[in-house]
Design a protein around this motif. Sequence first.
Motif, PDB file in Angstrom:
ATOM      1  N   GLU A 114     -48.544   7.428  34.377  1.00 31.91           N
ATOM      2  CA  GLU A 114     -49.557   7.833  35.361  1.00 31.91           C
ATOM      3  C   GLU A 114     -49.365   9.328  35.600  1.00 31.91           C
ATOM      4  O   GLU A 114     -48.280   9.779  35.987  1.00 31.91           O
ATOM      5  CB  GLU A 114     -49.373   7.053  36.662  1.00 31.91           C
ATOM      6  N   ASP A 150     -50.595  13.085  37.318  1.00 30.96           N
ATOM      7  CA  ASP A 150     -51.300  13.733  38.427  1.00 30.96           C
ATOM      8  C   ASP A 150     -52.640  14.225  37.868  1.00 30.96           C
ATOM      9  O   ASP A 150     -52.669  15.056  36.956  1.00 30.96           O
ATOM     10  CB  ASP A 150     -50.462  14.906  38.945  1.00 30.96           C
ATOM     11  N   GLN A 183     -53.347  17.799  37.009  1.00 28.00           N
ATOM     12  CA  GLN A 183     -52.582  18.425  35.928  1.00 28.00           C
ATOM     13  C   GLN A 183     -52.852  17.770  34.568  1.00 28.00           C
ATOM     14  O   GLN A 183     -52.097  17.958  33.621  1.00 28.00           O
ATOM     15  CB  GLN A 183     -51.089  18.349  36.251  1.00 28.00           C
ATOM     16  N   TYR A 240     -51.012  18.265  30.915  1.00 25.18           N
ATOM     17  CA  TYR A 240     -50.272  17.146  30.322  1.00 25.18           C
ATOM     18  C   TYR A 240     -50.751  16.889  28.899  1.00 25.18           C
ATOM     19  O   TYR A 240     -49.946  16.709  27.986  1.00 25.18           O
ATOM     20  CB  TYR A 240     -50.404  15.862  31.154  1.00 25.18           C
ATOM     21  N   ALA A 294     -56.159   9.546  33.976  1.00 23.44           N
ATOM     22  CA  ALA A 294     -54.791   9.855  34.392  1.00 23.44           C
ATOM     23  C   ALA A 294     -53.813   8.753  33.997  1.00 23.44           C
ATOM     24  O   ALA A 294     -52.606   8.930  34.111  1.00 23.44           O
ATOM     25  CB  ALA A 294     -54.739  10.090  35.895  1.00 23.44           C
ATOM     26  N   ASN A 313     -43.055  17.366  36.594  1.00 25.11           N
ATOM     27  CA  ASN A 313     -43.801  17.350  37.850  1.00 25.11           C
ATOM     28  C   ASN A 313     -45.249  16.884  37.693  1.00 25.11           C
ATOM     29  O   ASN A 313     -46.002  16.848  38.669  1.00 25.11           O
ATOM     30  CB  ASN A 313     -43.761  18.726  38.503  1.00 25.11           C
ATOM     31  N   MET A 314     -45.639  16.522  36.471  1.00 27.37           N
ATOM     32  CA  MET A 314     -46.982  16.013  36.217  1.00 27.37           C
ATOM     33  C   MET A 314     -47.016  14.484  36.245  1.00 27.37           C
ATOM     34  O   MET A 314     -48.046  13.888  36.550  1.00 27.37           O
ATOM     35  CB  MET A 314     -47.468  16.462  34.830  1.00 27.37           C
ATOM     36  N   ARG A 357     -46.411  10.905  37.533  1.00 26.81           N
ATOM     37  CA  ARG A 357     -46.206  10.182  38.793  1.00 26.81           C
ATOM     38  C   ARG A 357     -45.390   8.911  38.566  1.00 26.81           C
ATOM     39  O   ARG A 357     -44.643   8.489  39.434  1.00 26.81           O
ATOM     40  CB  ARG A 357     -47.539   9.830  39.426  1.00 26.81           C
TER      41      ARG A 357
END
Length: 128
Positions: free
Chosen positions: A36, A38, A41, A45, A76, A108-109, A111
């Motif tokens: 999953e 973000d 982003q 990704y 996403a 950080n992309m 989740r």
Amino acid sequence: MDIRQLVFLGASVLAAPAPGPAMADDMLYVQQAEIEIDPAQLDAYRAAVTEQIETAIRVEPGVLALYAVSEQENPARVKVFEIYRDTDAYRSHLETAHFKKYKATVENMVRSLKLVRTTPIMLGTKPK
């Protein structure tokens, strides 16, 4: 390399004749990554996963196929279908510089990430 070239490359590897039992299904390491991302982003990704897959297919002999797809209704949600020659090839892949770069880039992309080990029933591709 565009997606058609990538799919063709993966299909070509799978369709190539294998010497002896080294390619028996029970020797392959096959898994699906359910990711999953973000949504803000997603483009970044996609660039990172594309670079990672192109490099892995090009330089790692034990990486037989990597396919990244996203859901049409929810882009996403990404799935990566992975086929490696064996467990050692998978472990080796995790230690490569390009995979470590990918993991650091997308940290950080992402989740959520779920790795699902699978057992091949039938892997089929059409020859060229």
